[in-house]
Design an enzyme around this catalytic site. Structure first.
Site, PDB file in Angstrom:
ATOM      1  N   ASN A 141       0.497  -1.120   0.138  1.00 37.05           N
ATOM      2  CA  ASN A 141      -0.047   0.207   0.285  1.00 37.05           C
ATOM      3  C   ASN A 141       1.160   1.212   0.588  1.00 37.05           C
ATOM      4  O   ASN A 141       0.789   2.314   0.795  1.00 37.05           O
ATOM      5  CB  ASN A 141      -0.691   0.196   1.344  1.00 37.05           C
ATOM      6  N   GLY A 171      -1.651   2.056   4.974  1.00 37.84           N
ATOM      7  CA  GLY A 171      -0.500   2.852   4.719  1.00 37.84           C
ATOM      8  C   GLY A 171      -0.299   4.263   3.220  1.00 37.84           C
ATOM      9  O   GLY A 171      -1.342   4.660   3.745  1.00 37.84           O
ATOM     10  N   HIS A 226      -0.562   5.069   0.665  1.00 39.44           N
ATOM     11  CA  HIS A 226      -1.761   5.512  -0.698  1.00 39.44           C
ATOM     12  C   HIS A 226      -3.265   5.167   0.410  1.00 39.44           C
ATOM     13  O   HIS A 226      -4.029   6.113  -0.236  1.00 39.44           O
ATOM     14  CB  HIS A 226      -1.888   3.597  -1.604  1.00 39.44           C
ATOM     15  N   CYS A 227      -3.409   4.726   1.787  1.00 41.12           N
ATOM     16  CA  CYS A 227      -4.381   4.924   2.080  1.00 41.12           C
ATOM     17  C   CYS A 227      -4.597   6.560   2.932  1.00 41.12           C
ATOM     18  O   CYS A 227      -5.480   6.960   3.160  1.00 41.12           O
ATOM     19  CB  CYS A 227      -4.685   4.139   2.831  1.00 41.12           C
ATOM     20  N   MET A 228      -3.425   6.934   3.424  1.00 38.56           N
ATOM     21  CA  MET A 228      -3.915   8.087   4.175  1.00 38.56           C
ATOM     22  C   MET A 228      -2.975   9.014   3.518  1.00 38.56           C
ATOM     23  O   MET A 228      -3.238  10.300   3.409  1.00 38.56           O
ATOM     24  CB  MET A 228      -2.420   7.901   4.961  1.00 38.56           C
TER      25      MET A 228
END
Length: 413
Positions: free
Chosen positions: A355, A398, A400-402
């Site tokens: 991620n 990670g 990408h999510c944040m």
């Protein structure tokens, strides 16, 4: 120049939304963490320090970083925006009838800074300026929340998804996250950074409306990738439903925003809740992937039909990796698998090793703890910038999510 639109997963990133840990995370306890979709409580001070490091490393690459709490504060300075949010957040359905008027009056007069903190961080009964009363007030007891905290705002990827020159505002799967969509919609509609462009038609809301009950048509942005060349990849697993994928595809096709949607049916599991937890784009032809899951993904291709509103549907025999390469017009992808032996691979995937967020072609930000996967990425020619994931990763997300990219360049092939 229109400073909105996401046209790839790895083109130069120019503008991004993040949300630093704060009051909502201070309210996480071992007793409520699971309900709020966290696996553990955070050391909040350290998480904020690590998040600041993450933001500074993006800014050092010339990326404009917009912090969601600050955006929300600036949004609710506008009386119309404040009313729009509170009309939907503070009503009989949400807070009952007994305290409604007193609560609304208190929030109406509150400073924009404090209101934004409470809208994300929640309001406990201890913070009310009056004694809780009525059915709802007594039901809450001594430590309940009048407005629950929203710690998952740390992962702004999910509540909206920028797809080419527009955005979806996503009806989310778990009730703990649904209020996020209301807040991000308000930012897009009312904040000075976004409202002029929205009102001028420089970007559109393709799909989603917090005023509507979408039923089982749920979507989250960790499943959505504006892949490039008019193609969109959308995962269907724990959080994003086929009903939502069909509706998104239909809206994109009607607006001429996309020519192909690849729907990726995934196993329903916590460790692979979104497509981006097992598959991320790192360079023009390089991806990182957890193949234990990716090899089990069944893909479907959706294209505009011959008649208005019609969608052509095909069950694919090709692997996700080959379809993703086809969308980019290249022969194949260089797949960097999760690193280590069987046990380490599973650990690093759980710790968001796949991620990662691309800042430009061949440059990604990853958690430092995923040493095996990061080493393999570097051997593949990818520059890996690391940040600490010891605290930030406790919510299962990670880099990408944040991040919610709102302006990213296309990539030519």
């Amino acid at each position: 120049m229109i400073e909105f639109g996401v046209h790839s997963e790895v083109g130069k990133l120019r503008k991004v939304i993040v949300c630093r840990p704060g009051l909502a995370h201070s309210r996480l306890t071992p007793g409520n963490a699971a309900q709020l979709l966290y696996d553990d409580v955070l050391w909040v001070q350290q998480a904020r320090t690590d998040h600041m490091d993450f933001c500074m490393k993006m800014e050092s690459r010339g990326i404009k970083v917009l912090e969601f709490g600050q955006l929300l504060e600036e949004t609710v300075r506008d009386k119309g925006a404040r009313n729009w949010i509170l009309d939907r957040r503070i009503n009989e359905n949400q807070v009952g009838v007994g305290m409604l008027n007193e609560l609304r009056s208190w929030l109406d007069d509150m400073s924009a800074e404090q209101l934004a903190i409470y809208l994300i961080g929640g309001i406990s009964v201890h913070e009310l300026p009056f004694k809780p009363h009525g059915m709802f007030g007594n039901y809450l007891g001594g430590d309940g929340f009048v407005i629950p905290p929203l710690p998952n705002t740390q992962f702004p990827r999910d509540n909206s998804s920028w797809i080419y020159n527009g955005v979806t505002v996503n009806p989310m799967f778990w009730p703990a996250r649904r209020p996020e969509t209301l807040l991000v919609t308000a930012v897009y509609r009312f904040h000075p950074e976004f409202a002029p462009a929205f009102n001028n038609g420089d970007f559109k809301i393709w799909w989603g409306d917090p005023d509507l009950d979408h039923g089982p048509a749920t979507a989250e942005g960790g499943d959505v990738m504006a892949w490039g060349n008019g193609s969109v990849l959308i995962g269907m697993g724990e959080r994003t439903s086929p009903q939502a994928v069909g509706q998104i595809a239909k809206r994109l096709f009607e607006q001429g925003a996309a020519t192909r949607v690849i729907a990726c049916q995934m196993p329903r599991s916590r460790s692979a809740m979104h497509l981006d937890t097992v598959f991320s784009h790192c360079d023009r032809d390089v991806v990182t992937a957890f193949t234990d899951v990716c090899d089990e993904i069944q893909c479907y291709t959706l294209r505009p039909g011959d008649h208005a509103g019609q969608i052509d549907f095909r069950k694919e025999k090709k692997h996700l990796f080959q379809l993703a390469a086809d969308c980019l017009g290249i022969k194949k992808l260089n797949v960097v698998q999760t690193g280590g032996d069987h046990y380490q691979k599973e650990r690093e995937q759980w710790d968001d090793g796949n991620n990662v967020i691309a800042l430009e072609p061949g440059v990604v930000v990853a958690y430092d703890r995923n040493t095996y996967t990061n080493t393999l990425l570097r051997k593949a020619g990818v520059e890996v910038i690391t940040v600490s994931g010891a605290e930030l990763g406790r919510g299962r997300g990670g880099g990408h999510c944040m991040t919610c990219p709102v302006w990213r360049d296309p990539v030519s092939y």
